[in-house]
Scaffold this motif. Structure first.
Motif, PDB file in Angstrom:
ATOM      1  N   TYR A   1      57.072  -3.850  69.992  1.00 27.96           N
ATOM      2  CA  TYR A   1      57.712  -3.569  71.274  1.00 27.96           C
ATOM      3  C   TYR A   1      57.028  -2.370  71.949  1.00 27.96           C
ATOM      4  N   GLU A   2      56.781  -1.303  71.191  1.00 33.55           N
ATOM      5  CA  GLU A   2      56.135  -0.116  71.760  1.00 33.55           C
ATOM      6  C   GLU A   2      54.741  -0.455  72.286  1.00 33.55           C
ATOM      7  N   ARG A   3      54.014  -1.314  71.569  1.00 34.21           N
ATOM      8  CA  ARG A   3      52.684  -1.722  72.042  1.00 34.21           C
ATOM      9  C   ARG A   3      52.791  -2.561  73.312  1.00 34.21           C
ATOM     10  N   LEU A   4      53.779  -3.467  73.338  1.00 38.37           N
ATOM     11  CA  LEU A   4      53.945  -4.321  74.519  1.00 38.37           C
ATOM     12  C   LEU A   4      54.315  -3.494  75.758  1.00 38.37           C
ATOM     13  N   LYS A   5      55.016  -2.403  75.544  1.00 39.89           N
ATOM     14  CA  LYS A   5      55.395  -1.551  76.675  1.00 39.89           C
ATOM     15  C   LYS A   5      54.169  -1.044  77.432  1.00 39.89           C
ATOM     16  N   THR A   6      53.068  -0.893  76.718  1.00 39.29           N
ATOM     17  CA  THR A   6      51.845  -0.397  77.360  1.00 39.29           C
ATOM     18  C   THR A   6      51.036  -1.520  77.995  1.00 39.29           C
ATOM     19  N   MET A   7      51.414  -2.767  77.722  1.00 36.10           N
ATOM     20  CA  MET A   7      50.613  -3.905  78.171  1.00 36.10           C
ATOM     21  C   MET A   7      51.296  -4.771  79.226  1.00 36.10           C
ATOM     22  N   LEU A   8      52.637  -4.709  79.300  1.00 33.94           N
ATOM     23  CA  LEU A   8      53.378  -5.609  80.176  1.00 33.94           C
ATOM     24  C   LEU A   8      54.129  -4.847  81.258  1.00 33.94           C
ATOM     25  N   THR A   9      54.389  -5.548  82.347  1.00 34.23           N
ATOM     26  CA  THR A   9      55.248  -4.960  83.373  1.00 34.23           C
ATOM     27  C   THR A   9      56.676  -4.886  82.820  1.00 34.23           C
ATOM     28  N   PRO A  10      57.522  -4.013  83.348  1.00 30.80           N
ATOM     29  CA  PRO A  10      58.905  -3.936  82.857  1.00 30.80           C
ATOM     30  C   PRO A  10      59.631  -5.280  82.916  1.00 30.80           C
ATOM     31  N   ARG A  11      59.373  -6.033  83.967  1.00 32.34           N
ATOM     32  CA  ARG A  11      60.041  -7.334  84.097  1.00 32.34           C
ATOM     33  C   ARG A  11      59.588  -8.304  83.001  1.00 32.34           C
ATOM     34  N   ARG A  12      58.262  -8.346  82.730  1.00 38.71           N
ATOM     35  CA  ARG A  12      57.734  -9.242  81.705  1.00 38.71           C
ATOM     36  C   ARG A  12      58.183  -8.790  80.315  1.00 38.71           C
ATOM     37  N   LEU A  13      58.267  -7.475  80.121  1.00 35.84           N
ATOM     38  CA  LEU A  13      58.728  -6.938  78.839  1.00 35.84           C
ATOM     39  C   LEU A  13      60.181  -7.336  78.594  1.00 35.84           C
ATOM     40  N   ARG A  14      60.973  -7.234  79.648  1.00 35.70           N
ATOM     41  CA  ARG A  14      62.388  -7.611  79.530  1.00 35.70           C
ATOM     42  C   ARG A  14      62.522  -9.102  79.217  1.00 35.70           C
ATOM     43  N   HIS A  15      61.698  -9.910  79.852  1.00 33.75           N
ATOM     44  CA  HIS A  15      61.688 -11.348  79.588  1.00 33.75           C
ATOM     45  C   HIS A  15      61.348 -11.607  78.119  1.00 33.75           C
ATOM     46  N   SER A  16      60.374 -10.883  77.585  1.00 31.87           N
ATOM     47  CA  SER A  16      59.967 -11.061  76.191  1.00 31.87           C
ATOM     48  C   SER A  16      61.105 -10.716  75.242  1.00 31.87           C
ATOM     49  N   LEU A  17      61.862  -9.677  75.573  1.00 32.20           N
ATOM     50  CA  LEU A  17      63.021  -9.322  74.749  1.00 32.20           C
ATOM     51  C   LEU A  17      64.080 -10.423  74.804  1.00 32.20           C
ATOM     52  N   GLY A  18      64.248 -11.012  75.988  1.00 34.77           N
ATOM     53  CA  GLY A  18      65.195 -12.117  76.122  1.00 34.77           C
ATOM     54  C   GLY A  18      64.779 -13.320  75.289  1.00 34.77           C
ATOM     55  N   VAL A  19      63.476 -13.597  75.239  1.00 31.49           N
ATOM     56  CA  VAL A  19      62.964 -14.689  74.402  1.00 31.49           C
ATOM     57  C   VAL A  19      63.226 -14.389  72.934  1.00 31.49           C
ATOM     58  N   MET A  20      63.009 -13.138  72.536  1.00 34.48           N
ATOM     59  CA  MET A  20      63.270 -12.730  71.153  1.00 34.48           C
ATOM     60  C   MET A  20      64.738 -12.954  70.797  1.00 34.48           C
ATOM     61  N   HIS A  21      65.608 -12.562  71.718  1.00 34.93           N
ATOM     62  CA  HIS A  21      67.043 -12.715  71.494  1.00 34.93           C
ATOM     63  C   HIS A  21      67.428 -14.187  71.375  1.00 34.93           C
ATOM     64  N   MET A  22      66.885 -15.021  72.257  1.00 33.45           N
ATOM     65  CA  MET A  22      67.183 -16.458  72.219  1.00 33.45           C
ATOM     66  C   MET A  22      66.656 -17.073  70.934  1.00 33.45           C
ATOM     67  N   ALA A  23      65.472 -16.669  70.491  1.00 37.95           N
ATOM     68  CA  ALA A  23      64.909 -17.187  69.241  1.00 37.95           C
ATOM     69  C   ALA A  23      65.827 -16.841  68.065  1.00 37.95           C
ATOM     70  N   MET A  24      66.380 -15.630  68.091  1.00 43.86           N
ATOM     71  CA  MET A  24      67.316 -15.233  67.037  1.00 43.86           C
ATOM     72  C   MET A  24      68.569 -16.117  67.042  1.00 43.86           C
ATOM     73  N   LEU A  25      69.092 -16.367  68.240  1.00 41.44           N
ATOM     74  CA  LEU A  25      70.292 -17.207  68.354  1.00 41.44           C
ATOM     75  C   LEU A  25      70.012 -18.639  67.853  1.00 41.44           C
ATOM     76  N   LEU A  26      68.864 -19.170  68.224  1.00 39.76           N
ATOM     77  CA  LEU A  26      68.505 -20.531  67.807  1.00 39.76           C
ATOM     78  C   LEU A  26      68.304 -20.588  66.292  1.00 39.76           C
ATOM     79  N   ALA A  27      67.706 -19.554  65.729  1.00 36.12           N
ATOM     80  CA  ALA A  27      67.490 -19.517  64.284  1.00 36.12           C
ATOM     81  C   ALA A  27      68.816 -19.441  63.537  1.00 36.12           C
ATOM     82  N   ASP A  28      69.768 -18.666  64.105  1.00 35.08           N
ATOM     83  CA  ASP A  28      71.085 -18.544  63.483  1.00 35.08           C
ATOM     84  C   ASP A  28      71.889 -19.826  63.588  1.00 35.08           C
ATOM     85  N   GLY A  29      71.657 -20.594  64.688  1.00 40.80           N
ATOM     86  CA  GLY A  29      72.420 -21.807  64.913  1.00 40.80           C
ATOM     87  C   GLY A  29      72.005 -22.898  64.001  1.00 40.80           C
TER      88      GLY A  29
END
Length: 197
Positions: A169-197
């Protein structure tokens, strides 16, 4: 899983099982009880369900197998489904599948998971209203709040991110725009939910 483990900690009469989670592919209640009965043929299984579950049981996978495998203990709430409707449903299951349906007195237990989540979000839930481990877990993982209200750190907490993942995450902060970084976190969260389901 984590909250169930915390809720039953110290209660010797409860045992946590992740047996269904460990099975490959889709799992069904009917198959679970069929296999439990095969392993433990002398055990009587009591399946505690809510009014909504009893009402929809006829649409589940092999409801007749469930009814033949367990005693259905119903914790009904009249604000969800009327007592009359529940009685009709129970009678239908008895006649159609020879179900053993019994009702748990529930009038003096007004709490529900929906109410707990609502009060927690509103700040009205006291730490003593829940087992301490459950309340702490809810706080640590920022549960039940909408994702758009959480900071990046809170999303990482909710996902139980490892130190390595936090490093990414810290590395991505230096490479992505805040909006794209936030999107990536949302994808991570969704992947976690799908894995749990």
């Amino acid at each position: 899983e984590a909250m169930v483990r915390r809720a039953i900690a110290g209660h010797e009469r409860f045992v946590f099982s992740d047996w269904e989670c460990e099975q490959a592919g889709s799992t069904y209640t009917s198959k679970t009880f069929a296999q439990l009965n095969a392993v433990y043929p002398d055990v009587t299984w009591y399946y505690v369900v809510g009014a909504d579950t009893l009402n929809s049981l006829k649409y589940w996978e092999e409801p007749e197998l469930i009814c033949h495998s367990v005693v259905l203990l119903v914790a009904g709430r009249s604000e969800q489904i009327s007592d009359e409707t529940l009685q009709v449903t129970a009678q239908t299951l008895r006649e159609k599948f020879e179900a053993d349906v019994r009702f748990i007195p529930w009038t003096n237990i007004p709490v529900s998971s929906t109410q707990i989540r609502r009060e927690y979000l509103a700040g009205g839930l006291k730490r003593t209203d829940l087992p301490s481990g459950v309340y702490s877990y809810m706080e640590t993982h920022h549960l039940y709040r909408p994702l758009n209200e959480l900071s990046d750190e809170e999303i990482l907490d909710r996902c139980d991110a490892t130190e390595e993942e936090r490093g990414f995450y810290e590395r991505l902060k230096t490479m992505l725009t805040p909006r794209r970084l936030r999107h990536s976190l949302g994808v991570m969260h969704m992947a976690m939910l799908l894995a749990d389901g």
